[in-house]
Each structure stands twice: as structure tokens, then as C-alpha cells.
Design a protein around this motif. Structure first.
Motif, short mmCIF file in Angstrom:
data_model
loop_
_atom_site.label_atom_id
_atom_site.label_comp_id
_atom_site.label_asym_id
_atom_site.label_seq_id
_atom_site.Cartn_x
_atom_site.Cartn_y
_atom_site.Cartn_z
N ALA A 1 9.12 -32.31 34.15
CA ALA A 1 10.41 -32.60 33.52
C ALA A 1 11.47 -32.87 34.58
O ALA A 1 12.32 -33.76 34.42
CB ALA A 1 10.83 -31.43 32.63
N CYS A 2 11.42 -32.14 35.70
CA CYS A 2 12.35 -32.39 36.80
C CYS A 2 12.12 -33.78 37.40
O CYS A 2 13.08 -34.47 37.78
CB CYS A 2 12.19 -31.33 37.87
SG CYS A 2 12.67 -29.65 37.35
N VAL A 3 10.86 -34.20 37.48
CA VAL A 3 10.55 -35.53 37.99
C VAL A 3 11.10 -36.61 37.06
O VAL A 3 11.58 -37.67 37.51
CB VAL A 3 9.03 -35.69 38.16
CG1 VAL A 3 8.67 -37.10 38.62
CG2 VAL A 3 8.48 -34.66 39.13
N THR A 4 11.07 -36.35 35.77
CA THR A 4 11.44 -37.35 34.76
C THR A 4 12.94 -37.45 34.56
O THR A 4 13.44 -38.51 34.16
CB THR A 4 10.74 -37.00 33.44
OG1 THR A 4 9.34 -36.84 33.67
CG2 THR A 4 10.94 -38.09 32.40
N LEU A 5 13.67 -36.38 34.78
CA LEU A 5 15.10 -36.34 34.45
C LEU A 5 15.90 -37.50 35.03
O LEU A 5 16.69 -38.12 34.28
CB LEU A 5 15.70 -35.01 34.92
CG LEU A 5 15.65 -33.85 33.92
CD1 LEU A 5 16.19 -32.59 34.57
CD2 LEU A 5 16.45 -34.19 32.67
N PRO A 6 15.79 -37.86 36.31
CA PRO A 6 16.61 -38.95 36.83
C PRO A 6 16.40 -40.27 36.10
O PRO A 6 17.35 -41.02 35.87
CB PRO A 6 16.20 -39.05 38.30
CG PRO A 6 15.60 -37.73 38.63
CD PRO A 6 14.96 -37.25 37.38
N VAL A 7 15.16 -40.55 35.74
CA VAL A 7 14.87 -41.81 35.03
C VAL A 7 15.54 -41.83 33.67
O VAL A 7 16.17 -42.82 33.27
CB VAL A 7 13.35 -42.00 34.88
CG1 VAL A 7 13.04 -43.29 34.14
CG2 VAL A 7 12.67 -42.00 36.25
N VAL A 8 15.44 -40.72 32.93
CA VAL A 8 16.02 -40.65 31.58
C VAL A 8 17.54 -40.71 31.65
O VAL A 8 18.18 -41.42 30.86
CB VAL A 8 15.54 -39.37 30.87
CG1 VAL A 8 16.17 -39.26 29.49
CG2 VAL A 8 14.03 -39.34 30.76
N ILE A 9 18.13 -39.98 32.59
CA ILE A 9 19.59 -39.97 32.70
C ILE A 9 20.12 -41.36 33.02
O ILE A 9 21.05 -41.86 32.38
CB ILE A 9 20.03 -38.97 33.79
CG1 ILE A 9 19.70 -37.54 33.36
CG2 ILE A 9 21.53 -39.09 34.06
CD1 ILE A 9 19.91 -36.51 34.46
N THR A 10 19.53 -42.01 34.02
CA THR A 10 19.99 -43.33 34.43
C THR A 10 19.82 -44.35 33.32
O THR A 10 20.72 -45.17 33.06
CB THR A 10 19.25 -43.78 35.70
OG1 THR A 10 19.42 -42.80 36.73
CG2 THR A 10 19.75 -45.12 36.18
N ALA A 11 18.66 -44.33 32.64
CA ALA A 11 18.41 -45.29 31.57
C ALA A 11 19.38 -45.08 30.41
O ALA A 11 19.89 -46.05 29.83
CB ALA A 11 16.98 -45.16 31.08
N THR A 12 19.67 -43.83 30.07
CA THR A 12 20.60 -43.55 28.98
C THR A 12 22.01 -44.03 29.32
O THR A 12 22.68 -44.68 28.50
CB THR A 12 20.63 -42.04 28.68
OG1 THR A 12 19.32 -41.60 28.32
CG2 THR A 12 21.59 -41.73 27.56
N GLU A 13 22.44 -43.74 30.53
CA GLU A 13 23.79 -44.15 30.93
C GLU A 13 23.92 -45.67 30.95
O GLU A 13 24.92 -46.23 30.46
CB GLU A 13 24.11 -43.58 32.31
CG GLU A 13 25.53 -43.85 32.76
CD GLU A 13 25.84 -43.24 34.11
OE1 GLU A 13 27.01 -43.34 34.55
OE2 GLU A 13 24.93 -42.68 34.75
N GLU A 14 22.92 -46.37 31.49
CA GLU A 14 22.99 -47.83 31.54
C GLU A 14 22.93 -48.45 30.15
O GLU A 14 23.59 -49.44 29.88
CB GLU A 14 21.85 -48.37 32.41
CG GLU A 14 21.99 -48.02 33.88
CD GLU A 14 23.27 -48.55 34.49
OE1 GLU A 14 23.67 -49.67 34.13
OE2 GLU A 14 23.86 -47.84 35.31
N ALA A 15 22.12 -47.86 29.25
CA ALA A 15 22.04 -48.38 27.88
C ALA A 15 23.38 -48.24 27.17
O ALA A 15 23.81 -49.14 26.44
CB ALA A 15 20.95 -47.64 27.12
N LEU A 16 24.07 -47.13 27.39
CA LEU A 16 25.36 -46.93 26.74
C LEU A 16 26.43 -47.86 27.32
O LEU A 16 27.32 -48.32 26.61
CB LEU A 16 25.80 -45.47 26.90
CG LEU A 16 24.97 -44.45 26.12
CD1 LEU A 16 25.34 -43.04 26.52
CD2 LEU A 16 25.16 -44.64 24.62
N LYS A 17 26.34 -48.15 28.62
CA LYS A 17 27.31 -49.04 29.23
C LYS A 17 27.17 -50.48 28.75
O LYS A 17 28.11 -51.28 28.89
CB LYS A 17 27.15 -49.01 30.76
CG LYS A 17 27.68 -47.73 31.40
CD LYS A 17 27.53 -47.77 32.91
CE LYS A 17 28.09 -46.53 33.57
NZ LYS A 17 27.94 -46.57 35.05
#
Length: 297
Positions: free
Chosen positions: A158-174
Motif C-alpha cells: 500500500a505504501c508503494v501504491t500510494l504515490p501513484v494513486v495520489i498523483t493520478a487523483t490530483e491530475e484527474a481533478l485538475k
């Protein structure tokens, strides 16, 4: 003015236009060649893997347990362990990652602490996976007392995955136009209602894409689970407190044995792992395309 010869005079704008068209043609050919090369490489890799592994696929290979020091039998415990890990990573990483991405994109003020947080997230994405394994062993296996277990492996991944999910979510919202937010708030919607009813449903395809990319990476990782609970051989795991087999580690062990293992197990395992991830990614890609066709900005 640039003189080409005594009889012909070419203006600077015409000369520049011809040069720009030549550069554009070269760039177009170069990028197309790169794209075709990548596609050819992917087709070659998948085709070679399919040819080598398809002969190994059978009901017994998928649903039986390994036998004779894993030189015979099937890979069912490794499949179940991988599915357990995907489920645990989804439960831990997706809620935290998506919530963090929403906060950074929609709520947080763009000040220095937020910029530092973004840098930290970017650095997390660049940390080698084996370092995550050491961290997971120290934090989850020892400090939290989870020992060698599926729970420790899932939290580490989950720690490995967190940066990918956070970045993708932020970019999708932008990517959502500000006009949609302004129109909803002009009609009397609160900020929270605008986010829940307008922004998030529109950004959902991009968020799901990022989540699947993160889960796919987690499902294929070997180094983070080496220290936290993956087993060389174990029965089917029935709860998260047990160690478990996993397809990436099973493939690694079989491919690095000092004695030559049964080739069909190696290629068959690789094909099953790749097939699971490819089918999932293809299904999500089709869903995302269908969803985006319904969106009108």
C-alpha cells in the motif's frame, strides 16, 4: 530578404515556412517510428510469453497446489495470495490515496507546506521497492507486531501504491474545467456538494485509471514482500495473519533455482500473472472509454 540566386528571390517568411514544414515532417516520422517500435516490442513480448506458456495452462495447473518441491502441480496458493494482496492494497491505499489527492487538488491552499508535501510524494514514487520492503519489515512486521503475514505485505505494498494513486487523483481533478465548479456554485450548490456531485463523477475515469495502475504495480512487485511474509511454499492462506505464496515471488524462485526447474511452471506462472493484469487493465480501459464518451464538457 535572402537571395537564392540572381533570378530568384525568396522572402524570409517563405524560407522559414519551408524549414518548419521539413522539421515537422521529420518529427512526425520519428515519433511515429518510436510508437511503432514500442507497439512491436509489446506485441513481441506478449506473443513470446503466450507461445511459451499457453501449453502449461490447464485446470490442474491453475487450481492444484505445488508438489515435489514445486516441480509439479499447480499454482493455486500463489494465485490466492496475489488476490489477497490486491484486496488488502485496495482497502488500505485507495481510500487514503484518493482522499489525499482530493485534498491537494480541491481543498489545500497552495502554500509552502503543500508544495513540500507534493515534493515528498514525488520522492516516494522514486524510492526503490526494496527499500519499501525494509521499511515494511521494520514498521509492520516488528514495530506493529504483525510478523510475517499477508497483513504486513499488504500494508507495505500500500505504501508503494500510494504515490501513484495520489498523483493520478490530483491530475484527474485538475483536468475538470473550472467553469463546471463555478456554474454549480452559482446555482447554489455548496463546495462539498459540487465536489461530490459534479467534480468527482467527472474525474472518476482518471481516478480509476490511476488506481488500477497502482494495483497492477503492487501485484507484480517482489522486493517489498521478500521481508514481510511471502513464502517459498505454503498452503492456501485463509486469513491475513498467515504468510502466503504470491505469483511474482513464485516466478522469481522458479526462475532462479540452482537446478533447472520444469520450464512449463515458469512460463505458465508468468503467463497467468501477466494475463490477470492485462485482462484487468483492458476491462478498465474499455469502461473508461465508454464513460468518457458520455461526458460533455
Amino acid at each position: 530578404m535572402i537571395k537564392a540566386n540572381k533570378k530568384e528571390v525568396i522572402t524570409f517568411s517563405e524560407y522559414s515556412s519551408k524549414g518548419a514544414r521539413r522539421v515537422e515532417a521529420v518529427v512526425r516520422i520519428f515519433t511515429a517510428a518510436c510508437c511503432i517500435s514500442v507497439m512491436a516490442l509489446v506485441v513481441f513480448l506478449l506473443g513470446y510469453l503466450f507461445i511459451q506458456g499457453i501449453g502449461s495452462i490447464s485446470w490442474s495447473f491453475i487450481f492444484d497446489s505445488p508438489q515435489d518441491r514445486m516441480t509439479a502441480g499447480g499454482i493455486w496458493p500463489a494465485i490466492v495470495g496475489t488476490l489477497w494482496l490486491i484486496l488488502l492494497v485496495s482497502a488500505f491505499a485507495l481510500p487514503v490515496g484518493i482522499a489525499t489527492g482530493i485534498y491537494l487538488a480541491e481543498i489545500a491552499k497552495q502554500n509552502k507546506p503543500v508544495r513540500v508535501l507534493r515534493v515528498a510524494i514525488a520522492n516516494m514514487a522514486g524510492v526503490p521497492s526494496v527499500v519499501y520492503g525494509l521499511f515494511g519489515f521494520a514498521a509492520f512486521s516488528l514495530a506493529f507486531g504483525f510478523g510475517k503475514s499477508l497483513l504486513a505485505m499488504g500494508l507495505t505494498l500500500a505504501c508503494v501504491t500510494l504515490p501513484v494513486v495520489i498523483t493520478a487523483t490530483e491530475e484527474a481533478l485538475k483536468q475538470i474545467p473550472k467553469e463546471q465548479r463555478q456554474a454549480a456554485m452559482a446555482l447554489g450548490c455548496t463546495r462539498a456538494r459540487t465536489l461530490g456531485k459534479i467534480v468527482l463523477p467527472t474525474a472518476l475515469p482518471g481516478i480509476i485509471t490511476g488506481a488500477i495502475l497502482g494495483l497492477s504495480r503492487a501485484a507484480g512487485e517482489t522486493a517489498p514482500i521478500l521481508f514481510t511474509g511471502v513464502a517459498f511454499f505454503a498452503p492456501v492462506a485463509t486469513d491475513v495473519t498467515q504468510p502466503s505464496m504470491a505469483l511474482p515471488y513464485h516466478l522469481y524462485i522458479m526462475a532462479t533455482q540452482p537446478t533447472t526447474p520444469a520450464p512449463h511452471i515458469v512460463w505458465g506462472t508468468a503467463l497467468v500473472l501477466t494475463g490477470m493484469l492485462s485482462i484487468t487493465n483492458a476491462a478498465i480501459a474499455m469502461w473508461r472509454s465508454a464513460k468518457r464518451r458520455k461526458l460533455q464538457w
